[in-house]
Design an enzyme around this catalytic site. Sequence first.
Site, PDB file in Angstrom:
ATOM      1  N   LYS A 274       0.853  -1.184   0.000  1.00 18.50           N
ATOM      2  CA  LYS A 274       0.000   0.000   0.000  1.00 18.50           C
ATOM      3  C   LYS A 274       0.893   1.240   0.000  1.00 18.50           C
ATOM      4  O   LYS A 274       1.695   1.437   0.904  1.00 18.50           O
ATOM      5  CB  LYS A 274      -0.926   0.022   1.212  1.00 18.50           C
ATOM      6  CG  LYS A 274      -1.984   1.104   1.113  1.00 18.50           C
ATOM      7  CD  LYS A 274      -2.996   1.023   2.226  1.00 18.50           C
ATOM      8  CE  LYS A 274      -4.154   1.978   1.945  1.00 18.50           C
ATOM      9  NZ  LYS A 274      -3.737   3.322   1.547  1.00 18.50           N
TER      10      LYS A 274
ATOM     11  N   ASP B 227       1.660   5.272  -0.026  1.00 20.36           N
ATOM     12  CA  ASP B 227       1.118   6.462   0.628  1.00 20.36           C
ATOM     13  C   ASP B 227       1.192   7.629  -0.344  1.00 20.36           C
ATOM     14  O   ASP B 227       2.101   8.457  -0.296  1.00 20.36           O
ATOM     15  CB  ASP B 227       1.936   6.756   1.895  1.00 20.36           C
ATOM     16  CG  ASP B 227       1.240   7.753   2.806  1.00 20.36           C
ATOM     17  OD1 ASP B 227       0.082   8.108   2.520  1.00 20.36           O
ATOM     18  OD2 ASP B 227       1.860   8.169   3.798  1.00 20.36           O
TER      19      ASP B 227
ATOM     20  N   GLU C 119       2.926   1.690   4.523  1.00 22.52           N
ATOM     21  CA  GLU C 119       1.682   1.906   5.246  1.00 22.52           C
ATOM     22  C   GLU C 119       0.934   0.617   5.548  1.00 22.52           C
ATOM     23  O   GLU C 119       0.178   0.530   6.523  1.00 22.52           O
ATOM     24  CB  GLU C 119       0.799   2.829   4.396  1.00 22.52           C
ATOM     25  CG  GLU C 119      -0.484   3.277   5.032  1.00 22.52           C
ATOM     26  CD  GLU C 119      -1.286   4.150   4.087  1.00 22.52           C
ATOM     27  OE1 GLU C 119      -2.473   4.368   4.362  1.00 22.52           O
ATOM     28  OE2 GLU C 119      -0.740   4.606   3.066  1.00 22.52           O
TER      29      GLU C 119
END
Length: 324
Positions: free
Chosen positions: A31, A33, A176
């Site tokens: 993931k 950011d 993240e």
Amino acid sequence: MPALPDLVRPMLAVPGELPTGDDAGWAYEMKWDGVRAVAYVQGGRVRLLSRNDRDVSRSYPEIAALGDAAGPAPVVLDGELVTFDPRGAPDFGRLQQRMHVADPAVARRLARTVPVVYLVFDVLHVGDRPTLALPYDDRRQLLEGLALGGPSWQVPPSFAGPGADVLTASRELGLEGVLAKRRGATYRPGARSPDWRKVKHVHMQEVVLVGWRPGQGRRAGTVGSLVLGVHDADGVLRPAGGVGTGFTGRALDDLGALLRPLERATQPVAGHLPPADVRDVHWVEPRLVGEVVHAGWTSDGRLRHPSWRGLRRDKHPDDVVRED
């Protein structure tokens, strides 16, 4: 030349936990950011649209060269615009300098000092063929077949799992969290689907700015803190507390310039608020979205120890819901 669709809204993930009992049925991606963007590439030109359908191509001129690199067939790509710190970790604070820059000369200068990379993780259209109805694995194979790789765009890897190992690796890399995507799932434009799960190491929450309080001391008369709201499951905007940390002086000045023209006489959040929650508040029209990192939620629906991360003008206030 085949015509591309004018608009394909990005599919959204739901917050959740790692899949259990069917790890082989899921793929895992890191993931990132950054800021979500769908790229429409045709005839050597690139048009970047944000999550709220704004054309942000002018803000990121280094992505324009993707138009030639993607080859002759028109494509629609889904990905994330990310900046990296000197250690190679995504840096959302640096990305704030690039967002919403309208002046082409300023954007070109920032592209040299604060470069952005477009991390492409899905393909939604190739040539005259929409790919939305294909399962994730087939779309991923098509994406990797495009051989996209350049100074300002990449296709980050997808992992087979186990999901727990990928999540651990993301923590070690300072990321993240991870996205778990069901391998057989089609792409559902604009939908927030449990076929995509976001699993985070830290609590982050999009918030609607509903008011502000004046600062104290040397910041008297300026913005000192923000009053926040979040929509409940029925779409009602509810109070979510306030945030007074994580700001730079410049950020507070910029927020003041944006918020003062939006002032209104009444509170935009539903329900009765105690006197302490309304004292000294300047209420505003709920048009701006921000993001905070926090330590959880109180029993009465307030954010615990929130810290400001920045404005999210790529998000629409109506889309802000509580992420547990």
